[in-house]
Write a protein that holds these residues in place. Structure first.
Motif, PDB file in Angstrom:
ATOM      1  N   GLU A 244       0.822  -1.209   0.000  1.00 37.20           N
ATOM      2  CA  GLU A 244       0.000   0.000   0.000  1.00 37.20           C
ATOM      3  C   GLU A 244       0.855   1.258   0.000  1.00 37.20           C
ATOM      4  O   GLU A 244       0.546   2.232  -0.675  1.00 37.20           O
ATOM      5  CB  GLU A 244      -0.922  -0.008   1.228  1.00 37.20           C
ATOM      6  CG  GLU A 244      -2.023  -1.042   1.167  1.00 37.20           C
ATOM      7  CD  GLU A 244      -2.991  -0.905   2.327  1.00 37.20           C
ATOM      8  OE1 GLU A 244      -2.892   0.099   3.069  1.00 37.20           O
ATOM      9  OE2 GLU A 244      -3.847  -1.796   2.489  1.00 37.20           O
ATOM     10  N   THR A 361     -12.550  -3.002  -6.843  1.00 42.11           N
ATOM     11  CA  THR A 361     -12.300  -3.067  -5.400  1.00 42.11           C
ATOM     12  C   THR A 361     -11.983  -4.506  -5.033  1.00 42.11           C
ATOM     13  O   THR A 361     -12.758  -5.415  -5.353  1.00 42.11           O
ATOM     14  CB  THR A 361     -13.522  -2.582  -4.603  1.00 42.11           C
ATOM     15  OG1 THR A 361     -13.869  -1.261  -5.027  1.00 42.11           O
ATOM     16  CG2 THR A 361     -13.216  -2.567  -3.113  1.00 42.11           C
ATOM     17  N   TRP A 362     -10.819  -4.670  -4.375  1.00 46.28           N
ATOM     18  CA  TRP A 362     -10.381  -6.017  -3.996  1.00 46.28           C
ATOM     19  C   TRP A 362     -10.234  -6.107  -2.483  1.00 46.28           C
ATOM     20  O   TRP A 362      -9.778  -5.173  -1.834  1.00 46.28           O
ATOM     21  CB  TRP A 362      -9.027  -6.334  -4.655  1.00 46.28           C
ATOM     22  CG  TRP A 362      -9.106  -6.490  -6.151  1.00 46.28           C
ATOM     23  CD1 TRP A 362      -9.230  -5.489  -7.072  1.00 46.28           C
ATOM     24  CD2 TRP A 362      -9.070  -7.702  -6.882  1.00 46.28           C
ATOM     25  NE1 TRP A 362      -9.275  -6.013  -8.341  1.00 46.28           N
ATOM     26  CE2 TRP A 362      -9.175  -7.380  -8.257  1.00 46.28           C
ATOM     27  CE3 TRP A 362      -8.963  -9.050  -6.523  1.00 46.28           C
ATOM     28  CZ2 TRP A 362      -9.170  -8.342  -9.256  1.00 46.28           C
ATOM     29  CZ3 TRP A 362      -8.966 -10.024  -7.524  1.00 46.28           C
ATOM     30  CH2 TRP A 362      -9.067  -9.669  -8.872  1.00 46.28           C
ATOM     31  N   LYS A 363     -10.630  -7.247  -1.938  1.00 40.40           N
ATOM     32  CA  LYS A 363     -10.441  -7.531  -0.515  1.00 40.40           C
ATOM     33  C   LYS A 363      -9.982  -8.978  -0.367  1.00 40.40           C
ATOM     34  O   LYS A 363     -10.647  -9.896  -0.852  1.00 40.40           O
ATOM     35  CB  LYS A 363     -11.736  -7.306   0.272  1.00 40.40           C
ATOM     36  CG  LYS A 363     -12.124  -5.842   0.410  1.00 40.40           C
ATOM     37  CD  LYS A 363     -13.350  -5.672   1.293  1.00 40.40           C
ATOM     38  CE  LYS A 363     -13.719  -4.194   1.444  1.00 40.40           C
ATOM     39  NZ  LYS A 363     -14.925  -4.013   2.303  1.00 40.40           N
ATOM     40  N   LYS A 364      -8.823  -9.143   0.271  1.00 39.33           N
ATOM     41  CA  LYS A 364      -8.243 -10.479   0.487  1.00 39.33           C
ATOM     42  C   LYS A 364      -8.129 -11.246  -0.827  1.00 39.33           C
ATOM     43  O   LYS A 364      -8.563 -12.398  -0.946  1.00 39.33           O
ATOM     44  CB  LYS A 364      -9.092 -11.262   1.502  1.00 39.33           C
ATOM     45  CG  LYS A 364      -9.114 -10.630   2.883  1.00 39.33           C
ATOM     46  CD  LYS A 364      -9.948 -11.458   3.853  1.00 39.33           C
ATOM     47  CE  LYS A 364      -9.961 -10.802   5.238  1.00 39.33           C
ATOM     48  NZ  LYS A 364     -10.761 -11.589   6.214  1.00 39.33           N
ATOM     49  N   ASN A 365      -7.553 -10.562  -1.833  1.00 41.73           N
ATOM     50  CA  ASN A 365      -7.300 -11.165  -3.153  1.00 41.73           C
ATOM     51  C   ASN A 365      -8.576 -11.609  -3.867  1.00 41.73           C
ATOM     52  O   ASN A 365      -8.529 -12.468  -4.758  1.00 41.73           O
ATOM     53  CB  ASN A 365      -6.346 -12.362  -3.035  1.00 41.73           C
ATOM     54  CG  ASN A 365      -4.968 -11.941  -2.558  1.00 41.73           C
ATOM     55  OD1 ASN A 365      -4.481 -10.869  -2.920  1.00 41.73           O
ATOM     56  ND2 ASN A 365      -4.339 -12.775  -1.745  1.00 41.73           N
ATOM     57  N   LYS A 366      -9.698 -11.015  -3.507  1.00 43.81           N
ATOM     58  CA  LYS A 366     -10.959 -11.339  -4.176  1.00 43.81           C
ATOM     59  C   LYS A 366     -11.639 -10.051  -4.599  1.00 43.81           C
ATOM     60  O   LYS A 366     -11.786  -9.121  -3.814  1.00 43.81           O
ATOM     61  CB  LYS A 366     -11.871 -12.126  -3.237  1.00 43.81           C
ATOM     62  CG  LYS A 366     -13.165 -12.586  -3.901  1.00 43.81           C
ATOM     63  CD  LYS A 366     -14.006 -13.416  -2.958  1.00 43.81           C
ATOM     64  CE  LYS A 366     -15.296 -13.878  -3.630  1.00 43.81           C
ATOM     65  NZ  LYS A 366     -16.142 -14.697  -2.718  1.00 43.81           N
ATOM     66  N   ARG A 367     -12.041  -9.991  -5.867  1.00 45.01           N
ATOM     67  CA  ARG A 367     -12.700  -8.793  -6.386  1.00 45.01           C
ATOM     68  C   ARG A 367     -14.141  -8.750  -5.881  1.00 45.01           C
ATOM     69  O   ARG A 367     -14.918  -9.676  -6.100  1.00 45.01           O
ATOM     70  CB  ARG A 367     -12.667  -8.796  -7.910  1.00 45.01           C
ATOM     71  CG  ARG A 367     -13.209  -7.529  -8.542  1.00 45.01           C
ATOM     72  CD  ARG A 367     -12.945  -7.506 -10.038  1.00 45.01           C
ATOM     73  NE  ARG A 367     -13.520  -8.653 -10.717  1.00 45.01           N
ATOM     74  CZ  ARG A 367     -13.260  -8.983 -11.984  1.00 45.01           C
ATOM     75  NH1 ARG A 367     -12.409  -8.259 -12.690  1.00 45.01           N
ATOM     76  NH2 ARG A 367     -13.809 -10.043 -12.543  1.00 45.01           N
ATOM     77  N   VAL A 368     -14.467  -7.631  -5.226  1.00 39.99           N
ATOM     78  CA  VAL A 368     -15.803  -7.510  -4.649  1.00 39.99           C
ATOM     79  C   VAL A 368     -16.662  -6.489  -5.393  1.00 39.99           C
ATOM     80  O   VAL A 368     -17.880  -6.448  -5.173  1.00 39.99           O
ATOM     81  CB  VAL A 368     -15.718  -7.125  -3.156  1.00 39.99           C
ATOM     82  CG1 VAL A 368     -15.040  -8.237  -2.367  1.00 39.99           C
ATOM     83  CG2 VAL A 368     -14.980  -5.803  -2.968  1.00 39.99           C
ATOM     84  N   ASN A 369     -16.048  -5.673  -6.262  1.00 40.27           N
ATOM     85  CA  ASN A 369     -16.856  -4.677  -6.971  1.00 40.27           C
ATOM     86  C   ASN A 369     -16.135  -4.211  -8.233  1.00 40.27           C
ATOM     87  O   ASN A 369     -14.899  -4.133  -8.263  1.00 40.27           O
ATOM     88  CB  ASN A 369     -17.130  -3.470  -6.076  1.00 40.27           C
ATOM     89  CG  ASN A 369     -18.036  -2.454  -6.743  1.00 40.27           C
ATOM     90  OD1 ASN A 369     -19.071  -2.806  -7.312  1.00 40.27           O
ATOM     91  ND2 ASN A 369     -17.641  -1.188  -6.704  1.00 40.27           N
TER      92      ASN A 369
END
Length: 582
Positions: A244, A361-369
């Motif tokens: 980051e 938008t990614w969270k924990k290597n997963k695309r959420v949006n």
């Protein structure tokens, strides 16, 4: 010259010998020694003590030695020291004298370096020479080794001292690994290379844009030394780019190195794709790899990507955010004369717009949006400008009528970059300015709008203006050339007014120092700048701009009579608020 600056004085120990002679080879030994004593300034050589001892032990005559050493003593080192003392007595700083002597000696060593003689030294030593650690403690001699290693890659002695671990580790352990970037051969040791890479990356990240421009070429040269160094460096930067804090800056450096590799004729596209997310999408990877390797877009591969990025579950947008890939779209959609199959044009536009506008938008290597709010408007702007810029039937007059539309579309960053490329290609045509009748051609006016809307494009705009300013427009007469350059200076002043101050003023300062620019143009620039600036000023700006104003050829001709004299006011303000550094 410090070492061996005093001749050797022989005492009774040497006269008495200690061996007495009598051996079968004594005559041969004496002959070899006498040959050395006959060479110029041999008394100053480090081996003089051993040679004297060998000579006397073989029964040599002291009188003969004294005569030969005296006759061949030229006192080169002593003369240099004497001249250095004279210079110091005349007022030259000792450090400056030492630097001058060392640099001259270094240039002589580079000029007369003999790899075969150097290899003979290596053969005699048989190990890391004792004087090596002393030499690498001095910047001048480290630089000498670097230059010699580059010039003589096959020299055995340099292989031993520079390419192999001893000197690399000595220099690295001594804290000088930041210098090794200038020696590509030092990149053979993984431990040393990793240290150098770490130090160089830290330097690039800490110094800002100006430091990046200065040090990036040498860094890219080191990384592009071979496939192994390129892969190792890009893999490390790929990991760091996910952080980051500072990740985006590292990604930028990696992309600049990739661009440098391409300019050097290397196809690194497969490495780029392998380090990204392409491996999980083999069809997209194949299509991208084919176009990047050939350096051109084609409808078949574009169709593959279009279908994938139009689906309900498209691949990550990072997959197509490869600078070299986006440059191909610039050429296809904005270069004058480029032809695109009309049945496939919307696919080209969609992929470029998708890469430029979609936010994930990614969270924990997963695309959420996936945010596609600006995709439609970006596509519309690209299509509109493409139709205006690449329409061969539209001349400057028709473009003026469409300026409002162009200004609206330029607000999109991807369109602004495309228009900048288009302007560059258009105004670089040899006869472009010859055919212009307006004081400010519409293409240059577009540059002003790009500067106003997009701060990140300021360096590219200035680079284009400098290229045009330094181009010799031989098709124009002298007065027309001056008017054109004044128009270009107006664009630079506008760029300055939008916040890109130091690079613009710094360039004009260099023009004044090089004496390669009509002085009337510099006066014109100064006058225009004084109209748009006002206190407070930064110290950096004053240090650059004030010397221009104080130049006799500038200030003496633009001062105005009366109460309001902007030149005098600026100088007075600077003198009272700043301490000038010469």
């Amino acid at each position: 010259v410090q070492s061996y600056s005093s001749p050797v004085i022989m005492d009774e120990e040497y006269y008495s010998g200690g061996g007495g002679g009598g051996g079968k080879n004594d005559g041969k030994i004496q002959e070899d020694c006498l040959q050395k004593f006959s060479s110029k300034d041999y008394i100053m050589e480090p081996a003089i003590f051993n040679t004297l001892k060998t000579y006397f032990q073989s029964g040599g005559s002291p009188e003969h030695v004294i005569q030969l050493l005296s006759e061949n003593y030229s006192a080169v080192a002593q003369t240099v020291n004497l001249l250095a003392e004279w210079l110091i007595q005349m007022g030259v700083e000792p450090a400056q004298v030492q630097e001058r002597v060392e640099n001259h000696l270094k240039s002589l060593l580079i000029k007369h370096f003999d790899p075969q003689k150097a290899d003979s030294i290596f053969t005699v030593e048989g190990e890391t020479p004792a004087w090596l650690e002393q030499m690498i403690a001095h910047t001048t001699w480290r630089d000498l080794f670097y230059k010699l290693a580059e010039a003589h890659p096959d020299c055995l002695m340099l292989n031993f001292t520079v390419k192999k671990p001893p000197l690399c580790f000595l220099i690295s352990d001594a804290g000088y690994q930041g210098e090794i970037t200038s020696v590509s051969t030092a990149c053979q040791q993984l431990e040393v290379f990793s240290r150098v890479l770490r130090t160089s990356l830290a330097t690039l990240l800490d110094g800002g844009e100006e430091n990046l421009e200065k040090n990036l070429p040498e860094f890219a040269k080191m990384v592009c030394h071979g496939e192994h160094t390129y892969l190792f460096a890009q893999a490390m930067m790929s990991i760091l780019s996910q952080e980051e804090q500072g990740g985006s800056a590292v990604r930028r450096i990696g992309q600049e190195v990739q661009k440098s590799a391409h300019e050097r004729g290397h196809d690194a596209s497969q490495i780029t794709l392998a380090l990204g997310t392409a491996a999980a999408y083999p069809r997209a990877c194949q299509a991208l790899g084919a176009m990047l390797s050939k350096g051109a877009l084609n409808p078949a591969d574009i169709t593959v990507l279009f279908k994938m990025f139009s689906s309900m579950d498209p691949p990550p947008v990072e997959l197509i955010r490869v600078p070299a890939f986006l440059d191909l779209f610039m050429q296809s959609l904005f270069k004058p004369g480029s032809k695109i199959n009309q049945d496939h044009k919307h696919k080209y536009i969609h992929i470029l717009a998708y890469a430029a506008s979609v936010v994930e938008t990614w969270k924990k290597n997963k695309r959420v949006n996936i945010n596609k709010d600006e995709l439609k408007s970006t596509s519309k702007a690209i299509e509109t400008v493409h139709n205006l810029c690449c329409n061969e039937n539209k001349g400057a007059t028709e473009l003026v009528a469409e300026l409002g539309t162009l200004y609206q579309c330029i607000r999109f960053p991807v369109v602004a970059m495309g228009v900048l490329k288009w302007v560059d290609w258009t105004v670089s045509e040899p006869r472009y300015f010859q055919l212009q009748t307006d004081h400010t051609p519409v293409h240059l006016a577009l540059l002003d709008e790009i500067c106003t809307c997009h701060q990140l494009l300021h360096p590219q705009v200035l680079q284009l203006l400098i290229k045009l300013f330094e181009t010799e427009h031989s098709q124009l007469d002298v007065m027309e050339q001056l008017e054109l350059k004044k128009t270009l200076l107006d664009r630079m002043v506008h760029l300055l007014s939008r916040g890109y101050v130091l690079p613009v003023v710094g360039y004009i300062r260099k023009c004044l120092e090089k004496l390669n620019t009509d002085i009337s143009l510099i006066r014109y620039f100064v006058t225009e700048v004084l109209d748009v600036i006002a206190p407070p000023y930064t110290s950096d700006f004053v240090q650059l701009f004030l010397p221009i104003l104080e130049n006799d050829s500038i200030a003496g001709t633009i001062r105005t009579e009366g109460d309001h004299d902007p030149v005098a006011e600026f100088i007075a303000h600077c003198k009272s608020n700043f301490i000038m550094i010469n």
